[in-house]
Design an enzyme around this catalytic site. Sequence first.
Site, short mmCIF file in Angstrom:
data_model
loop_
_atom_site.label_atom_id
_atom_site.label_comp_id
_atom_site.label_asym_id
_atom_site.label_seq_id
_atom_site.Cartn_x
_atom_site.Cartn_y
_atom_site.Cartn_z
N TYR A 53 5.44 51.60 32.16
CA TYR A 53 5.92 51.03 30.90
C TYR A 53 6.37 52.10 29.93
O TYR A 53 5.85 53.21 30.00
CB TYR A 53 4.80 50.19 30.24
CG TYR A 53 4.38 48.99 31.03
CD1 TYR A 53 5.10 48.53 32.13
CD2 TYR A 53 3.21 48.28 30.68
CE1 TYR A 53 4.67 47.42 32.85
CE2 TYR A 53 2.80 47.17 31.40
CZ TYR A 53 3.54 46.74 32.49
OH TYR A 53 3.12 45.64 33.19
N GLY A 237 8.93 34.17 27.25
CA GLY A 237 9.25 33.63 25.91
C GLY A 237 9.88 32.25 25.96
O GLY A 237 9.91 31.53 24.96
N GLY A 241 9.72 27.87 23.33
CA GLY A 241 10.74 26.90 22.91
C GLY A 241 11.88 27.52 22.13
O GLY A 241 12.82 26.82 21.73
N1 LIG Z 1 2.09 43.20 36.81
C1 LIG Z 1 3.33 42.95 36.53
O1 LIG Z 1 4.24 43.09 37.36
C2 LIG Z 1 3.68 42.47 35.15
C3 LIG Z 1 4.94 41.90 34.90
C4 LIG Z 1 5.21 41.44 33.61
C5 LIG Z 1 4.24 41.57 32.62
N2 LIG Z 1 3.04 42.16 32.87
C6 LIG Z 1 1.99 42.29 31.84
O2 LIG Z 1 1.84 41.06 31.16
C7 LIG Z 1 2.11 41.20 29.77
C8 LIG Z 1 2.74 39.95 29.26
O3 LIG Z 1 3.91 39.62 30.00
P1 LIG Z 1 5.18 39.05 29.28
O4 LIG Z 1 5.51 39.94 28.12
O5 LIG Z 1 6.21 38.79 30.29
O6 LIG Z 1 4.57 37.67 28.70
P2 LIG Z 1 5.25 36.37 28.14
O7 LIG Z 1 4.25 35.74 27.26
O8 LIG Z 1 5.78 35.54 29.24
O9 LIG Z 1 6.51 36.86 27.32
C9 LIG Z 1 6.36 37.61 26.17
C10 LIG Z 1 7.61 37.56 25.34
O10 LIG Z 1 7.76 36.27 24.80
C11 LIG Z 1 8.06 36.32 23.43
N3 LIG Z 1 6.92 35.75 22.69
C12 LIG Z 1 5.62 36.05 22.81
N4 LIG Z 1 4.87 35.32 21.96
C13 LIG Z 1 5.73 34.54 21.30
C14 LIG Z 1 5.56 33.57 20.29
N5 LIG Z 1 4.35 33.27 19.80
N6 LIG Z 1 6.68 32.95 19.81
C15 LIG Z 1 7.90 33.26 20.28
N7 LIG Z 1 8.12 34.18 21.24
C16 LIG Z 1 7.05 34.82 21.75
C17 LIG Z 1 8.23 37.80 23.09
O11 LIG Z 1 9.57 38.19 23.31
P3 LIG Z 1 10.66 38.56 22.24
O12 LIG Z 1 10.11 38.68 20.89
O13 LIG Z 1 11.21 39.79 22.75
O14 LIG Z 1 11.61 37.43 22.40
C18 LIG Z 1 7.46 38.50 24.15
O15 LIG Z 1 7.97 39.77 24.45
C19 LIG Z 1 2.93 42.48 29.68
O16 LIG Z 1 2.86 43.12 28.43
C20 LIG Z 1 2.31 43.32 30.76
O17 LIG Z 1 1.12 43.92 30.28
C21 LIG Z 1 2.76 42.59 34.13
#
Ligand SMILES: NC(=O)c1ccc[n+]([C@@H]2O[C@H](COP(=O)([O-])OP(=O)(O)OC[C@H]3O[C@@H](n4cnc5c(N)ncnc54)[C@H](OP(=O)(O)O)[C@@H]3O)[C@@H](O)[C@H]2O)c1
Length: 345
Positions: A53, A237, A241
């Site tokens: 990361y 995200g 919605g």
């Molecule tokens: N092992 C793996 O291969 C792998 C892969 C992916 C992730 N991860 C881990 O999992 C964590 C979470 O994954 P993810 O970031 O993909 O999770 P996610 O919850 O699916 O997406 C997060 C994104 O959604 C948006 N978001 C989050 N909360 C929100 C809210 N309350 N209202 C509106 N938009 C919101 C934000 O994006 P914006 O503000 O940019 O729109 C944020 O960057 C990562 O930080 C990492 O530690 C691991």
Amino acid sequence: MNYKRLGNTDLKVSTICLGTMTWGEQNTQNEGFEQMDYALDQGVNFWDTAELYAVPPREETYGHTEIIIGNWFKKTNKRDKVILATKVAGPMRAYLRGGGNNYGIEKMTQAVNDSLKRLQTDYIDLYQLHWPERNTNFFGKLGYEHDDSSEWNQFEDVLGSLQKFVDAGKIREVGLSNETPWGVSKYLELSKEKGLPRMMSIQNPYNLLNRTYEVGLAEVSVRDKIGLLAYSPLASGYLSGKYRNNQMPKNSRIERDGSFWTRYEKPNTNKAVDAYFEIAKKHNLDLTQMSLKFCEIQSFMTSVIIGATTMEQLKTNVESVNIDLTDEAIKEINEVQTIYSNPCP
Ligand SMILES: NC(=O)c1ccc[n+]([C@@H]2O[C@H](COP(=O)([O-])OP(=O)(O)OC[C@H]3O[C@@H](n4cnc5c(N)ncnc54)[C@H](OP(=O)(O)O)[C@@H]3O)[C@@H](O)[C@H]2O)c1
């Protein structure tokens, strides 16, 4: 906050885990610091990062997220308050230790030492293998074609290397990520047979648009006490919605890097999100919180890894633990799943 045991260890981790992968790319160090302060204050004692990361991964930002976390530990002196998970990358491009496989003893030793240095700590609580070295299906790949032609480090050797890091006090527990039921079962079997470290968690995707974990891995999680650490619980995200009705919020993940984040851009994504939105509205819930809570209440779940780019998002996400999902809401969610079954596997 709610807490669960990590695998069969004595570590009690919060059921919300702080994801970090936007720090160093979409978020600055100060924003990361603010998130860590707030999360810990709310009882979120479990944090997830990776050597790779920030994301999308680039040579220039490789290791930056760990550096930010390390700087926070140094500034606050709160390393002991956090159960910290990081990961060694799977096979990578040339910029990472010359490219190729990474789970051999030499490269993994360098990886663990470099992570410890960036994190400014002398131990990692959970050290995870980020993705399999062998050719198999993960990161949403479908259409299994068996191909065992490439080289990969045998699981027994990988576990032997991890044992050395445990013995040296550099890591406490080990875990898998993006693994398949075969991979998880094989690792568990070898640990038992050979008295090697036991994998304690599986970090795979799980969200309302991708419940494929329920087939195969969910049973392994419960029977073998190797719970899920769910990543992308909001499907990048989409399940907030905010992309409904063709909206594209400025500086959102998809607006910034849509060509990298294609996993949830599928024909039935919007239809399924609209259907979940209606359920949330009917039950007076916030769609984001309903989506996260659905993950948290699963029997095979250890912790839901949230990702936030603003403090407002972080608060909404952490507070999802406090809502209730009625049986009726769950039934309606399951009905949508039968209509739009795993639109984004
Ligand atoms: N092992 C793996 O291969 C792998 C892969 C992916 C992730 N991860 C881990 O999992 C964590 C979470 O994954 P993810 O970031 O993909 O999770 P996610 O919850 O699916 O997406 C997060 C994104 O959604 C948006 N978001 C989050 N909360 C929100 C809210 N309350 N209202 C509106 N938009 C919101 C934000 O994006 P914006 O503000 O940019 O729109 C944020 O960057 C990562 O930080 C990492 O530690 C691991």
